[in-house]
Write a protein that holds these residues in place. Structure first.
Motif, PDB file in Angstrom:
ATOM      1  N   ASP A  19       0.818  -1.130  -0.046  1.00 13.95           N
ATOM      2  CA  ASP A  19       0.092  -0.007   0.202  1.00 13.95           C
ATOM      3  C   ASP A  19       0.764   1.119  -0.120  1.00 13.95           C
ATOM      4  O   ASP A  19       1.935   1.307   0.664  1.00 13.95           O
ATOM      5  CB  ASP A  19      -0.965   0.095   1.164  1.00 13.95           C
ATOM      6  CG  ASP A  19      -1.943  -1.130   1.225  1.00 13.95           C
ATOM      7  OD1 ASP A  19      -2.916  -1.055   0.850  1.00 13.95           O
ATOM      8  OD2 ASP A  19      -1.271  -2.370   1.681  1.00 13.95           O
ATOM      9  N   ARG A 102      -3.395  -4.963  -9.083  1.00 14.37           N
ATOM     10  CA  ARG A 102      -3.315  -6.045  -8.060  1.00 14.37           C
ATOM     11  C   ARG A 102      -4.142  -7.352  -8.620  1.00 14.37           C
ATOM     12  O   ARG A 102      -5.021  -7.007  -9.443  1.00 14.37           O
ATOM     13  CB  ARG A 102      -4.219  -5.712  -6.721  1.00 14.37           C
ATOM     14  CG  ARG A 102      -3.370  -4.545  -5.938  1.00 14.37           C
ATOM     15  CD  ARG A 102      -3.820  -4.691  -4.565  1.00 14.37           C
ATOM     16  NE  ARG A 102      -3.329  -3.936  -3.580  1.00 14.37           N
ATOM     17  CZ  ARG A 102      -2.012  -3.471  -2.916  1.00 14.37           C
ATOM     18  NH1 ARG A 102      -1.410  -4.725  -3.355  1.00 14.37           N
ATOM     19  NH2 ARG A 102      -1.636  -2.801  -2.484  1.00 14.37           N
ATOM     20  N   THR A 107      -2.741 -11.767  -3.125  1.00 11.79           N
ATOM     21  CA  THR A 107      -3.688 -12.689  -2.523  1.00 11.79           C
ATOM     22  C   THR A 107      -2.553 -13.570  -1.728  1.00 11.79           C
ATOM     23  O   THR A 107      -2.526 -13.764  -0.396  1.00 11.79           O
ATOM     24  CB  THR A 107      -4.575 -13.538  -3.195  1.00 11.79           C
ATOM     25  OG1 THR A 107      -5.325 -12.771  -3.933  1.00 11.79           O
ATOM     26  CG2 THR A 107      -5.338 -14.463  -2.083  1.00 11.79           C
ATOM     27  N   GLN A 111      -2.945 -12.526   2.242  1.00 13.16           N
ATOM     28  CA  GLN A 111      -3.512 -13.297   2.988  1.00 13.16           C
ATOM     29  C   GLN A 111      -2.692 -14.612   3.189  1.00 13.16           C
ATOM     30  O   GLN A 111      -2.483 -14.996   4.471  1.00 13.16           O
ATOM     31  CB  GLN A 111      -4.903 -13.806   1.993  1.00 13.16           C
ATOM     32  CG  GLN A 111      -5.931 -12.913   2.178  1.00 13.16           C
ATOM     33  CD  GLN A 111      -5.650 -11.451   1.567  1.00 13.16           C
ATOM     34  OE1 GLN A 111      -5.413 -11.707   0.483  1.00 13.16           O
ATOM     35  NE2 GLN A 111      -5.929 -10.635   2.211  1.00 13.16           N
TER      36      GLN A 111
HETATM   37  P1  TMP Z   1      -5.851  -1.071  -3.339  1.00 15.38           P
HETATM   38  O1  TMP Z   1      -5.707  -0.115  -2.091  1.00 15.38           O
HETATM   39  O2  TMP Z   1      -4.655  -1.048  -3.845  1.00 15.38           O
HETATM   40  O3  TMP Z   1      -6.882  -0.833  -3.910  1.00 15.38           O
HETATM   41  O4  TMP Z   1      -6.186  -2.574  -2.517  1.00 15.38           O
HETATM   42  C1  TMP Z   1      -7.117  -2.679  -1.634  1.00 15.38           C
HETATM   43  C2  TMP Z   1      -6.574  -3.565  -0.348  1.00 15.38           C
HETATM   44  O5  TMP Z   1      -7.055  -4.665  -0.518  1.00 15.38           O
HETATM   45  C3  TMP Z   1      -4.957  -3.348  -0.343  1.00 15.38           C
HETATM   46  O6  TMP Z   1      -4.583  -3.146   0.977  1.00 15.38           O
HETATM   47  C4  TMP Z   1      -4.328  -4.853  -0.382  1.00 15.38           C
HETATM   48  C5  TMP Z   1      -5.663  -5.613  -0.488  1.00 15.38           C
HETATM   49  N1  TMP Z   1      -5.622  -6.963  -1.258  1.00 15.38           N
HETATM   50  C6  TMP Z   1      -5.460  -8.067  -0.640  1.00 15.38           C
HETATM   51  O7  TMP Z   1      -5.282  -8.159   0.876  1.00 15.38           O
HETATM   52  N2  TMP Z   1      -5.483  -9.159  -1.068  1.00 15.38           N
HETATM   53  C7  TMP Z   1      -6.117  -9.263  -2.518  1.00 15.38           C
HETATM   54  O8  TMP Z   1      -5.931 -10.411  -2.997  1.00 15.38           O
HETATM   55  C8  TMP Z   1      -6.256  -8.077  -3.281  1.00 15.38           C
HETATM   56  C9  TMP Z   1      -6.374  -7.781  -4.512  1.00 15.38           C
HETATM   57  C10 TMP Z   1      -5.739  -6.887  -2.427  1.00 15.38           C
END
Ligand code: TMP
Length: 218
Positions: A19, A102, A107, A111
């Motif tokens: 992030d 992403r 993931t 995760q």
């Molecule tokens: P973004 O801020 O880049 O839009 O992503 C949203 C949040 O989701 C970011 O903190 C990362 C998280 N994320 C996961 O934890 N697992 C995933 O598979 C994806 C696609 C995003």
């Protein structure tokens, strides 16, 4: 006859990183770079860019709910299954370049690694199931020092970009950073590390240097 996802992925590029690494800005600039060369480009993101995905994103990023790690994983995968079917595969089948903010590496890192679900080896096939066999041809990992990324995250408190995962501990963000580094080592052919320090223009130049040989082969 429709081709299998593995045969049409050569224009599928994902942007990954912790992030605050600047990948969304770089994805927009990269789309402009490709369009200027006559490419048809579709930009998209996870979670959220499908008819059902918007609702899933709201649930996932809401600070008002705290899903268990298993629930969180399955929501991200539900989003991906819909997104691949509804947005990514159709665009690739039409010959477009797809730039996705992403995808599965997030993931695997957030995760499986940072939430420590990876001890359960049975989970990896679930990721493949959600992807429907579609792996990116190229993944650009925007690597920013953790301190700089955390500073940027602090700066967006209260903005539209703020989400539940922004509020995770510094240790979690550190695990995310290490997770991306480990993933890049595991898949060095597909995942290219981009130094995300410096100006937006400097970072974009590094991305274009990676993309140009790919365009020449297209
Ligand atoms: P973004 O801020 O880049 O839009 O992503 C949203 C949040 O989701 C970011 O903190 C990362 C998280 N994320 C996961 O934890 N697992 C995933 O598979 C994806 C696609 C995003």
């Amino acid at each position: 006859m429709p081709q299998p996802p593995s045969a049409i992925n050569r224009r599928f590029i994902t942007f990954e990183g912790a992030d605050g690494c600047g990948k969304t800005t770089q994805l927009t600039k990269t789309a402009a770079f490709l369009r200027a060369r006559g490419c048809s480009v579709v930009t998209t993101r996870e979670p959220g860019d499908s008819t059902i995905g918007g609702e899933i994103r709201r649930l996932l990023l809401s600070p008002e709910v705290t899903p268990t790690p298993a629930c969180e994983l399955l929501l991200f995968l539900a989003d991906r299954a819909q997104h691949v079917s509804e947005r990514i595969l159709p665009a690739l089948q039409q010959g477009c370049w797809v730039l996705c903010d992403r995808y599965s590496d997030s993931t695997a890192v957030y995760q499986l690694a940072a939430r420590k679900l990876e001890r359960d080896r049975e989970l990896t096939p679930l990721l493949t199931f959600a992807e429907q066999g579609l792996t990116p041809a190229l993944t650009l990992w925007l690597d920013l020092p953790i301190a700089t990324a955390l500073h940027r995250i602090d700066g967006r408190t209260g903005s539209d970009h703020e989400g539940r995962l922004d509020h995770e501990s510094a240790r979690f963000h550190q695990a995310v950073h290490h997770g991306f580094a480990a993933r890049q080592q595991q898949y060095p052919e597909r995942i290219k590390r981009i130094d995300a320090t410096g100006s937006e223009e400097a970072v974009q130049e590094r991305i274009q240097a990676v993309l140009t040989p790919l365009l020449a082969r297209d």
